[in-house]
Design a protein around this motif. Structure first.
Motif, PDB file in Angstrom:
ATOM      1  N   ARG A  33       0.843  -1.183   0.000  1.00 28.76           N
ATOM      2  CA  ARG A  33       0.000   0.000   0.000  1.00 28.76           C
ATOM      3  C   ARG A  33       0.883   1.238   0.000  1.00 28.76           C
ATOM      4  NH1 ARG A  33      -3.637   2.881   4.546  1.00 28.76           N
ATOM      5  NH2 ARG A  33      -5.455   3.492   3.282  1.00 28.76           N
ATOM      6  N   LEU A  34       0.713   2.066  -1.018  1.00 26.37           N
ATOM      7  CA  LEU A  34       1.448   3.320  -1.115  1.00 26.37           C
ATOM      8  C   LEU A  34       0.584   4.463  -0.592  1.00 26.37           C
ATOM      9  CD1 LEU A  34       2.997   3.006  -4.710  1.00 26.37           C
ATOM     10  CD2 LEU A  34       3.865   2.115  -2.541  1.00 26.37           C
ATOM     11  N   SER A  35       1.249   5.423   0.031  1.00 27.11           N
ATOM     12  CA  SER A  35       0.571   6.627   0.500  1.00 27.11           C
ATOM     13  C   SER A  35       1.311   7.848  -0.015  1.00 27.11           C
ATOM     14  CB  SER A  35       0.544   6.673   2.030  1.00 27.11           C
ATOM     15  OG  SER A  35      -0.135   5.577   2.571  1.00 27.11           O
ATOM     16  N   CYS A  36       0.563   8.923  -0.210  1.00 28.78           N
ATOM     17  CA  CYS A  36       1.170  10.177  -0.654  1.00 28.78           C
ATOM     18  C   CYS A  36       0.401  11.317   0.004  1.00 28.78           C
ATOM     19  CB  CYS A  36       1.114  10.303  -2.165  1.00 28.78           C
ATOM     20  SG  CYS A  36       1.608  11.923  -2.790  1.00 28.78           S
ATOM     21  N   ALA A  37       1.106  12.087   0.827  1.00 25.00           N
ATOM     22  CA  ALA A  37       0.485  13.191   1.548  1.00 25.00           C
ATOM     23  C   ALA A  37       0.962  14.525   0.987  1.00 25.00           C
ATOM     24  CB  ALA A  37       0.810  13.099   3.026  1.00 25.00           C
ATOM     25  N   ALA A  38       0.018  15.388   0.687  1.00 28.23           N
ATOM     26  CA  ALA A  38       0.335  16.739   0.221  1.00 28.23           C
ATOM     27  C   ALA A  38       0.295  17.695   1.400  1.00 28.23           C
ATOM     28  CB  ALA A  38      -0.656  17.171  -0.847  1.00 28.23           C
ATOM     29  N   SER A  39       1.252  18.607   1.443  1.00 26.98           N
ATOM     30  CA  SER A  39       1.294  19.583   2.537  1.00 26.98           C
ATOM     31  C   SER A  39       1.805  20.919   2.023  1.00 26.98           C
ATOM     32  CB  SER A  39       2.192  19.076   3.667  1.00 26.98           C
ATOM     33  OG  SER A  39       3.518  18.927   3.211  1.00 26.98           O
ATOM     34  N   GLY A  40       1.561  21.966   2.827  1.00 25.33           N
ATOM     35  CA  GLY A  40       2.030  23.287   2.447  1.00 25.33           C
ATOM     36  C   GLY A  40       0.875  24.236   2.209  1.00 25.33           C
ATOM     37  N   SER A  41       1.127  25.211   1.357  1.00 28.27           N
ATOM     38  CA  SER A  41       0.146  26.271   1.091  1.00 28.27           C
ATOM     39  C   SER A  41      -0.887  25.817   0.069  1.00 28.27           C
ATOM     40  CB  SER A  41       0.866  27.520   0.587  1.00 28.27           C
ATOM     41  OG  SER A  41       1.826  27.966   1.521  1.00 28.27           O
ATOM     42  N   ILE A  42      -1.781  24.942   0.516  1.00 28.47           N
ATOM     43  CA  ILE A  42      -2.773  24.323  -0.376  1.00 28.47           C
ATOM     44  C   ILE A  42      -4.128  24.960  -0.189  1.00 28.47           C
ATOM     45  CG2 ILE A  42      -3.981  22.188  -0.929  1.00 28.47           C
ATOM     46  CD1 ILE A  42      -1.448  20.696   0.034  1.00 28.47           C
ATOM     47  N   PHE A  43      -4.713  25.421  -1.301  1.00 27.06           N
ATOM     48  CA  PHE A  43      -6.093  25.900  -1.270  1.00 27.06           C
ATOM     49  C   PHE A  43      -7.048  24.755  -1.587  1.00 27.06           C
ATOM     50  CE2 PHE A  43      -9.454  28.900  -1.328  1.00 27.06           C
ATOM     51  CZ  PHE A  43     -10.303  28.546  -2.366  1.00 27.06           C
ATOM     52  N   SER A  44      -6.755  24.036  -2.655  1.00 23.70           N
ATOM     53  CA  SER A  44      -7.571  22.874  -3.005  1.00 23.70           C
ATOM     54  C   SER A  44      -6.767  21.945  -3.916  1.00 23.70           C
ATOM     55  CB  SER A  44      -8.867  23.281  -3.698  1.00 23.70           C
ATOM     56  OG  SER A  44      -8.600  23.871  -4.951  1.00 23.70           O
ATOM     57  N   ILE A  45      -7.231  20.701  -3.987  1.00 27.11           N
ATOM     58  CA  ILE A  45      -6.569  19.694  -4.818  1.00 27.11           C
ATOM     59  C   ILE A  45      -7.578  19.114  -5.791  1.00 27.11           C
ATOM     60  CG2 ILE A  45      -5.246  17.554  -4.872  1.00 27.11           C
ATOM     61  CD1 ILE A  45      -4.364  18.101  -2.019  1.00 27.11           C
ATOM     62  N   ASN A  46      -7.236  19.116  -7.054  1.00 28.94           N
ATOM     63  CA  ASN A  46      -8.095  18.484  -8.056  1.00 28.94           C
ATOM     64  C   ASN A  46      -7.737  16.999  -8.132  1.00 28.94           C
ATOM     65  OD1 ASN A  46      -9.317  20.918  -8.491  1.00 28.94           O
ATOM     66  ND2 ASN A  46      -8.247  21.340 -10.408  1.00 28.94           N
ATOM     67  N   ALA A  47      -7.364  16.529  -9.281  1.00 27.18           N
ATOM     68  CA  ALA A  47      -7.044  15.108  -9.426  1.00 27.18           C
ATOM     69  C   ALA A  47      -5.736  14.761  -8.725  1.00 27.18           C
ATOM     70  CB  ALA A  47      -6.948  14.748 -10.902  1.00 27.18           C
ATOM     71  N   MET A  48      -5.703  13.539  -8.210  1.00 29.91           N
ATOM     72  CA  MET A  48      -4.472  12.971  -7.654  1.00 29.91           C
ATOM     73  C   MET A  48      -4.255  11.622  -8.335  1.00 29.91           C
ATOM     74  SD  MET A  48      -4.910  13.822  -3.599  1.00 29.91           S
ATOM     75  CE  MET A  48      -3.145  13.913  -3.223  1.00 29.91           C
ATOM     76  N   GLY A  49      -3.003  11.269  -8.536  1.00 29.98           N
ATOM     77  CA  GLY A  49      -2.764  10.019  -9.246  1.00 29.98           C
ATOM     78  C   GLY A  49      -1.416   9.413  -8.950  1.00 29.98           C
ATOM     79  N   TRP A  50      -1.248   8.219  -9.489  1.00 32.22           N
ATOM     80  CA  TRP A  50       0.013   7.485  -9.379  1.00 32.22           C
ATOM     81  C   TRP A  50       0.517   7.142 -10.768  1.00 32.22           C
ATOM     82  CZ3 TRP A  50       2.543   6.829  -4.859  1.00 32.22           C
ATOM     83  CH2 TRP A  50       1.812   7.026  -3.680  1.00 32.22           C
ATOM     84  N   TYR A  51       1.791   7.353 -10.955  1.00 32.20           N
ATOM     85  CA  TYR A  51       2.491   6.979 -12.182  1.00 32.20           C
ATOM     86  C   TYR A  51       3.636   6.059 -11.803  1.00 32.20           C
ATOM     87  CZ  TYR A  51       0.102  10.829 -14.599  1.00 32.20           C
ATOM     88  OH  TYR A  51      -0.833  11.649 -15.158  1.00 32.20           O
ATOM     89  N   ARG A  52       4.162   5.352 -12.786  1.00 33.88           N
ATOM     90  CA  ARG A  52       5.326   4.515 -12.515  1.00 33.88           C
ATOM     91  C   ARG A  52       6.274   4.542 -13.693  1.00 33.88           C
ATOM     92  NH1 ARG A  52       2.440  -1.499 -12.534  1.00 33.88           N
ATOM     93  NH2 ARG A  52       2.063  -1.641 -14.787  1.00 33.88           N
ATOM     94  N   GLN A  53       7.530   4.285 -13.381  1.00 30.60           N
ATOM     95  CA  GLN A  53       8.551   4.244 -14.416  1.00 30.60           C
ATOM     96  C   GLN A  53       9.494   3.103 -14.144  1.00 30.60           C
ATOM     97  OE1 GLN A  53      10.708   7.927 -15.004  1.00 30.60           O
ATOM     98  NE2 GLN A  53      11.277   7.336 -17.081  1.00 30.60           N
TER      99      GLN A  53
END
Length: 120
Positions: A19-39
């Motif tokens: 299970r992967l997690s990703c937390a956004a922090s900082g000067s955030i007003f709002s978040i639209n789409a969130m996603g995962w990519y791989r390489q």
């Protein structure tokens, strides 16, 4: 300043789960789409899964039925539950988010990447 911090990668045997997690922090007003990519080594970065702010999801054909993306809007966090992992899932996984900052500037942000290795 906005940051995306990922966690949860590692080494797992084929058929296992992570299970992967990703937390956004900082000067955030709002978040639209969130996603995962791989390489994977020698390959281009590809979309794995994406989720809108309303909860609509889309998956790459290669992971449908095995991976589940979800998000907790209160925590500005997106998750990727990966089941029935295959060696071909081995890659660096990157979190991505389209974020409006507190100045209402919209841009894409990327996490630092987390390694997922699936052994056969």
């Amino acid at each position: 300043q906005v940051q995306l911090v990922e966690s949860g990668g590692g080494l797992v045997q084929a058929g296992g789960s992570l299970r992967l997690s990703c937390a956004a922090s900082g000067s955030i007003f709002s978040i639209n789409a969130m996603g995962w990519y791989r390489q994977a080594p020698g390959k281009q970065r590809e979309l794995v899964a994406v989720i809108t702010s309303g909860g609509s999801t889309n998956y790459a054909d290669s992971v449908k039925g095995r991976f589940t993306i979800s998000r907790d809007n209160a925590k500005n966090t997106v998750y990727l539950q990966m089941n029935s992992l295959k060696p071909e899932d081995t890659a660096v996984y990157y979190c991505n988010a389209e974020i409006y900052d507190n100045y209402l500037r919209k841009r894409d942000y990327w996490g630092q990447g987390t390694q997922v290795t699936v052994s056969s």
